[in-house]
Design an enzyme around this catalytic site. Sequence first.
Site, PDB file in Angstrom:
ATOM      1  CG  ASP A  62      31.056  59.197  45.513  1.00 24.83           C
ATOM      2  OD1 ASP A  62      30.304  58.798  44.599  1.00 24.83           O
ATOM      3  OD2 ASP A  62      32.262  59.446  45.335  1.00 24.83           O
ATOM      4  CB  ILE A  63      33.405  54.340  47.172  1.00 26.11           C
ATOM      5  CG1 ILE A  63      32.307  53.478  47.810  1.00 26.11           C
ATOM      6  CG2 ILE A  63      34.789  53.751  47.441  1.00 26.11           C
ATOM      7  CD1 ILE A  63      32.173  52.086  47.221  1.00 26.11           C
ATOM      8  CG  ASN A  70      36.495  50.138  39.486  1.00 29.95           C
ATOM      9  OD1 ASN A  70      36.581  49.147  40.194  1.00 29.95           O
ATOM     10  ND2 ASN A  70      35.349  50.756  39.267  1.00 29.95           N
ATOM     11  CG  ASP A  79      31.965  44.360  40.433  1.00 30.58           C
ATOM     12  OD1 ASP A  79      31.754  45.587  40.307  1.00 30.58           O
ATOM     13  OD2 ASP A  79      31.798  43.536  39.508  1.00 30.58           O
ATOM     14  CD  GLU A 105      31.606  56.201  42.094  1.00 31.17           C
ATOM     15  OE1 GLU A 105      32.042  57.346  41.946  1.00 31.17           O
ATOM     16  OE2 GLU A 105      31.171  55.531  41.134  1.00 31.17           O
TER      17      GLU A 105
END
Length: 188
Positions: A62-63, A70, A79, A105
């Site tokens: 997971d980022i 964002n 993106d 993500e």
Amino acid sequence: ILILTYCEKYLLKSKDYEQTYKLAVTDGLTQLYNHRYFQEQLINNTNNFNRYNILFSLILIDIDFFKKFNDTYGHQSGDCVLKQVANILKKNSRTSDIVCRYGGEEMAIILTNTAKPEAVITAQKICSAVRNNKFTLANNEKVNVTISVGVSTVGLNGKKPQEIIEFADKCLYKAKENGRNQVVSEID
């Protein structure tokens, strides 16, 4: 000539089928396998474990702070980061591993024929590669990004696909609770 025409049509249809199949199993943004393909492969690998005792491990990624990212930099930059993280995952995985976009993500890697110690080494290598990379955003600005990673192995952490996912997910959340930017493979 009739046989040549038939062969040509067959080859064209075969290429069309390959292209259609690729579109059906691939995430358009990251070019990783999609969630449906991930589920199919997880079932296949679980069946192979139950039948032939072939181990595999799962890495869930997971980022970190992606929603905030964002909100700060915009979805185009988000993106860009997703694509670059996907490339890092592919570069740091074997060709036999199945690298997928799990959703949003989150990404996942099914490591075939891999026990827990080797899976943890791969996960740490990926976590480090992301941490040490400068990510280029849509406006060409360079930023750092980190990931949190959870690892599970069939047999040790479950025998059913859902159990394997749940264990990796719990490890992932423990990594987040412990400050992010790390790999967790065991829970209390």
